[in-house]
Enzyme design. Structure first.
Site, short mmCIF file in Angstrom:
data_model
loop_
_atom_site.label_atom_id
_atom_site.label_comp_id
_atom_site.label_asym_id
_atom_site.label_seq_id
_atom_site.Cartn_x
_atom_site.Cartn_y
_atom_site.Cartn_z
N LYS A 37 11.54 67.21 -2.72
CA LYS A 37 10.13 66.51 -3.42
C LYS A 37 9.41 66.86 -2.48
O LYS A 37 9.40 67.58 -0.87
CB LYS A 37 9.85 64.86 -3.93
CG LYS A 37 10.37 64.76 -4.80
CD LYS A 37 10.23 65.64 -6.71
CE LYS A 37 11.57 65.43 -7.32
NZ LYS A 37 11.98 64.31 -7.86
C1 LIG Z 1 12.70 63.70 -9.13
C2 LIG Z 1 12.55 63.70 -10.28
C3 LIG Z 1 12.48 62.07 -11.09
C4 LIG Z 1 13.28 61.33 -10.73
O1 LIG Z 1 13.56 60.68 -9.12
P1 LIG Z 1 14.95 60.76 -8.61
O2 LIG Z 1 14.06 59.87 -7.17
O3 LIG Z 1 15.55 61.37 -8.18
O4 LIG Z 1 15.43 59.36 -9.55
C5 LIG Z 1 11.98 61.98 -12.19
N1 LIG Z 1 10.74 62.43 -13.26
C6 LIG Z 1 10.60 63.18 -12.39
C7 LIG Z 1 9.19 64.05 -12.77
C8 LIG Z 1 11.12 64.25 -11.11
O5 LIG Z 1 11.00 65.44 -10.67
#
Ligand SMILES: *Cc1c(COP(=O)(O)O)cnc(C)c1O
Length: 387
Positions: A194
């Site tokens: 991210k």
């Molecule tokens: C990455 C992501 C999540 C979950 O996040 P984590 O930190 O991996 O638990 C949820 N929704 C979307 C759209 C994501 O890209």
């Protein structure tokens, strides 16, 4: 010549990020220390929200949002089918049922039209929340979705892990993803791919102090410390979880957040370079459609490929790109197709999601990439697609 494969995404961790973590390790509190609040305050400021609540990951953020809203078993939550599993799963954690909304096949986004169609499938059940996803970083039509959700007696919760830094303009008003002007809450993730990374990490933003309080309570076992009570005293009204984000990771988050303007500028520049480099590949390859209100910091470089036109299947393209040093990923397999949801809800017909899935591919995009890397990806695509 050997060249390492460009991944579809990766973190940028620099020496001062490492130093910040080392400092945190030497401090008095490894978990709930002053850096948690410092990170929350800085994050709230960065996205323009009144409150930000840090938690262990983006999935926990979604679960906390459902808990804070007191979504009950048997009630309905609407989520798009094109998203990561967690967007839908969080409804199931609290016993709620998921109604999957279709998406626009060109943008992959839930739209007022696809939400309106999903609303026809409630079957008399109570709708509590609508969870749009700012897929790849492009903003959904928040006012349009909010109007429909409100009319149905539900609230919006934005699942925003892709869209940290994204700006939007609605009715000539400049807004930021996370400022929650149209929604009850927005959730974020700091997973390494991210926009900023803490390893595992998440955040919920809200402008509602009561929701913020409930998020904090559920984050830490449901424990309340009434004002004026004995120093050892705590009370639990409802069982919560241990979804805290430790001081160590908040130190990393704070350090990373300070770089958001630079990371965002680099992602924007790379997206622009991709725009130019991929233009000659149209119409076989098109960049996912950007809504006119969206000024994104892209998390993913999603393209749609007409595999039939070039007589190749996606697997061949993925494999041949990898041989040329280009890693890719598919975002996402429609969640309504997962065995768990098929067993629960049967086979759904969501043509927009199917069309998006049939054509989408995510190309490498992360701040550490060079402009030459973008050229290399475009050249590889040209060669593999025979264009
Ligand atoms: C990455 C992501 C999540 C979950 O996040 P984590 O930190 O991996 O638990 C949820 N929704 C979307 C759209 C994501 O890209």
């Amino acid at each position: 010549m050997y060249r390492p494969v460009l991944p579809y995404g990766r973190q940028t961790i620099e020496d001062d990020d490492i130093a910040a973590v080392v400092e945190a390790l030497k401090a008095d509190f490894l978990t709930t220390g002053p850096t948690v609040e410092a990170f929350e305050d800085a994050f709230a400021e960065a996205v323009g929200a009144r409150h930000a609540v840090a938690c262990s990951n983006g999935t926990a953020a979604l679960h906390l949002a459902m808990l804070a809203l007191e979504v009950q078993a048997g009630e309905v939550v609407i989520a798009p089918s094109i998203t990561f599993l967690a967007t839908a799963n969080c409804a199931r954690y609290v016993g709620a049922e998921v109604v999957f909304a279709d998406v626009d096949p060109g943008s992959g986004l839930m739209t007022p039209e696809t939400l309106a169609e999903a609303l026809t499938r409630l079957g008399g059940r109570k709708l509590r929340a609508v969870l749009p996803v700012h897929l790849r970083g492009d903003a959904v039509n928040l006012p349009g979705l909010a109007a429909l959700a409100n009319e149905a007696g539900a609230v919006l919760v934005e699942d925003a892990p892709h869209a940290l830094g994204t700006n939007m303009t609605f009715a000539n008003v400049a807004e930021r993803v996370g400022d929650v002007r149209h929604s009850a809450m927005a959730t974020f993730s700091f997973h390494p791919v991210k926009t900023i990374a803490t390893g595992e990490g998440g955040m919920v933003t809200t402008s509602n102090p009561a929701l913020a309080e409930r998020l904090r309570t559920f984050r830490s076992h449901g424990m309340l410390r009434p004002m004026g009570a004995e120093p050892w005293w705590y009370e639990m009204g409802e069982p919560g979880f241990n979804y805290r984000l430790p001081d160590i990771l908040c130190a990393l988050g704070l350090s990373q957040l300070a770089k958001l303007p630079r990371f965002a500028a680099r992602r924007r520049a790379l997206a622009k370079a991709y725009g130019a480099a991929l233009a000659p590949l149209e119409p076989v390859l098109r960049i996912a459609q950007r809504p006119m209100w969206s000024d994104p910091v892209l998390h993913l470089m999603c393209v749609l490929i007409d595999f039939e036109a070039v007589g190749l299947c996606r697997r061949q393209v993925v494999d041949e790109l990898r041989e040329r040093g280009v890693g890719t990923q598919v975002h996402y397999i429609p969640v309504h197709r997962q065995p768990y949801y098929r067993e629960r809800y049967g086979d759904l017909n969501l043509p927009g999601a199917e069309a998006w899935y049939a054509h989408c591919l995510s190309l490498p995009l992360y701040p550490g990439m060079t402009d030459e890397d973008v050229e290399r990806v475009a050249e590889a695509l040209k060669a593999v697609l025979g264009l």
